[in-house]
Design an enzyme around this catalytic site. Structure first.
Site, PDB file in Angstrom:
ATOM      1  N   GLY A 132       0.843  -1.185   0.000  1.00  0.00           N
ATOM      2  CA  GLY A 132       0.000   0.000   0.000  1.00  0.00           C
ATOM      3  C   GLY A 132       0.875   1.230   0.000  1.00  0.00           C
ATOM      4  O   GLY A 132       2.053   1.170   0.397  1.00  0.00           O
TER       5      GLY A 132
ATOM      6  N   HIS B  43      -3.749   1.068   7.821  1.00  0.00           N
ATOM      7  CA  HIS B  43      -2.388   1.609   7.804  1.00  0.00           C
ATOM      8  C   HIS B  43      -2.306   2.808   6.852  1.00  0.00           C
ATOM      9  O   HIS B  43      -1.737   3.855   7.205  1.00  0.00           O
ATOM     10  CB  HIS B  43      -1.422   0.491   7.374  1.00  0.00           C
ATOM     11  CG  HIS B  43       0.015   0.897   7.255  1.00  0.00           C
ATOM     12  ND1 HIS B  43       1.027   0.315   7.995  1.00  0.00           N
ATOM     13  CD2 HIS B  43       0.626   1.808   6.464  1.00  0.00           C
ATOM     14  CE1 HIS B  43       2.186   0.878   7.665  1.00  0.00           C
ATOM     15  NE2 HIS B  43       1.970   1.785   6.733  1.00  0.00           N
ATOM     16  N   GLU B  44      -2.885   2.662   5.654  1.00  0.00           N
ATOM     17  CA  GLU B  44      -2.775   3.741   4.653  1.00  0.00           C
ATOM     18  C   GLU B  44      -3.628   4.946   5.020  1.00  0.00           C
ATOM     19  O   GLU B  44      -3.204   6.092   4.834  1.00  0.00           O
ATOM     20  CB  GLU B  44      -3.153   3.216   3.258  1.00  0.00           C
ATOM     21  CG  GLU B  44      -2.289   2.062   2.757  1.00  0.00           C
ATOM     22  CD  GLU B  44      -0.795   2.290   2.880  1.00  0.00           C
ATOM     23  OE1 GLU B  44      -0.343   3.449   2.813  1.00  0.00           O
ATOM     24  OE2 GLU B  44      -0.057   1.305   3.061  1.00  0.00           O
TER      25      GLU B  44
ATOM     26  N   CYS C  93       6.721  -0.322   6.639  1.00  0.00           N
ATOM     27  CA  CYS C  93       6.276   0.907   5.973  1.00  0.00           C
ATOM     28  C   CYS C  93       7.421   1.457   5.150  1.00  0.00           C
ATOM     29  O   CYS C  93       8.554   1.529   5.639  1.00  0.00           O
ATOM     30  CB  CYS C  93       5.840   1.917   7.034  1.00  0.00           C
ATOM     31  SG  CYS C  93       5.253   3.462   6.345  1.00  0.00           S
ATOM     32  N   LEU C  94       7.122   1.861   3.919  1.00  0.00           N
ATOM     33  CA  LEU C  94       8.176   2.401   3.057  1.00  0.00           C
ATOM     34  C   LEU C  94       8.756   3.702   3.620  1.00  0.00           C
ATOM     35  O   LEU C  94       9.871   4.080   3.283  1.00  0.00           O
ATOM     36  CB  LEU C  94       7.645   2.645   1.637  1.00  0.00           C
ATOM     37  CG  LEU C  94       7.140   1.390   0.906  1.00  0.00           C
ATOM     38  CD1 LEU C  94       6.712   1.751  -0.510  1.00  0.00           C
ATOM     39  CD2 LEU C  94       8.195   0.294   0.882  1.00  0.00           C
TER      40      LEU C  94
ATOM     41  N   HIS D 263      -1.903   7.173   7.356  1.00  0.00           N
ATOM     42  CA  HIS D 263      -0.946   8.096   6.729  1.00  0.00           C
ATOM     43  C   HIS D 263      -1.629   9.399   6.315  1.00  0.00           C
ATOM     44  O   HIS D 263      -1.020  10.470   6.350  1.00  0.00           O
ATOM     45  CB  HIS D 263      -0.335   7.459   5.471  1.00  0.00           C
ATOM     46  CG  HIS D 263       0.834   6.569   5.745  1.00  0.00           C
ATOM     47  ND1 HIS D 263       1.958   6.985   6.418  1.00  0.00           N
ATOM     48  CD2 HIS D 263       1.062   5.275   5.406  1.00  0.00           C
ATOM     49  CE1 HIS D 263       2.826   5.978   6.485  1.00  0.00           C
ATOM     50  NE2 HIS D 263       2.311   4.923   5.888  1.00  0.00           N
TER      51      HIS D 263
ATOM     52  N   GLN E  18       3.131   9.973   1.405  1.00  0.00           N
ATOM     53  CA  GLN E  18       4.427   9.285   1.372  1.00  0.00           C
ATOM     54  C   GLN E  18       5.242   9.652   0.134  1.00  0.00           C
ATOM     55  O   GLN E  18       6.441   9.399   0.089  1.00  0.00           O
ATOM     56  CB  GLN E  18       4.229   7.763   1.404  1.00  0.00           C
ATOM     57  CG  GLN E  18       3.643   7.255   2.712  1.00  0.00           C
ATOM     58  CD  GLN E  18       3.589   5.738   2.695  1.00  0.00           C
ATOM     59  OE1 GLN E  18       2.613   5.165   2.244  1.00  0.00           O
ATOM     60  NE2 GLN E  18       4.659   5.103   3.153  1.00  0.00           N
TER      61      GLN E  18
HETATM   62 NI    NI Z   1       3.196   3.037   5.560  1.00  0.00          NI
END
Ligand code: NI
Length: 183
Positions: free
Chosen positions: A49, A144-145, A102-103, A148, A54
């Site tokens: 995701g 999670h997304e 997470c990226l 963000h 991000q």
């Molecule tokens: Ni993330």
């Protein structure tokens, strides 16, 4: 199509509440290009995701990768998706916990409790309404997304930091016992 630079923890864009996208703007070339670039970026870095903040765009937009079903041969728990201006409603108090990564928090994993079943509302990339129930791992990915988009990262959701691990140590000491692992 382009691979975008991913904001890492500490960049203020990850702590902002992202701006909604006007419905009339969804089909604009800039938003459509951003969506394509987010898919490219997510694939390049192996995420399941990715949220627009991000990639330094503080907009209420997220993409998710298709999620294979480990219990089915060639089946999927979820298809690729785009969700604009998402809204999540919890449908149960029951929790599920995965080791998330997470990226924007590269190389770390930690166990995060999430709600098992949610209602997801928003718009797709064509501006059509989305309103569906999601459960299990895909529900975790959306939570999670959407976090963000509200300036929250998975570390904030951990009950304690005792399961926080570097990827190498996670693979070595936790993966076999982790049961459920999110990316
Ligand atoms: Ni993330």
């Amino acid at each position: 199509m382009a691979i975008l630079k991913v904001a890492r923890l500490g960049h203020p864009v990850l702590r902002r509440i992202a701006d909604p996208i006007e419905p009339g703007r969804i089909k604009s070339p800039d938003i459509q290009r951003l969506i394509d670039d987010m898919f490219d970026t997510m694939a390049e870095y192996g995420g399941v995701g990715l949220a627009a903040p991000q990639v330094h765009s503080s907009l209420q937009l997220l993409v998710t990768e298709e999620i294979p079903d480990p219990d089915s041969d060639g089946g999927y728990l979820a298809q690729r998706s785009v969700v604009i201006n998402p809204k999540i409603t919890f449908l149960t108090a029951e929790e599920v916990a995965y080791f998330e990564g997470c990226l924007s928090v590269p190389d770390f994993r930690g166990r995060v409790p999430r709600i098992r079943r949610i209602r997801l509302q928003g718009f797709d990339r064509d501006g059509n309404s989305i309103d569906r129930e999601v459960e299990g791992f895909p529900a975790v990915v959306y939570q999670h997304e959407v976090d963000h988009l509200n300036g929250i990262v998975f570390l904030d959701r951990m009950k304690d930091l005792s399961t926080l691990a570097y990827q190498l140590e996670f693979d070595r000491y936790w993966a076999a016992h982790a049961g459920e692992v999110a990316d």
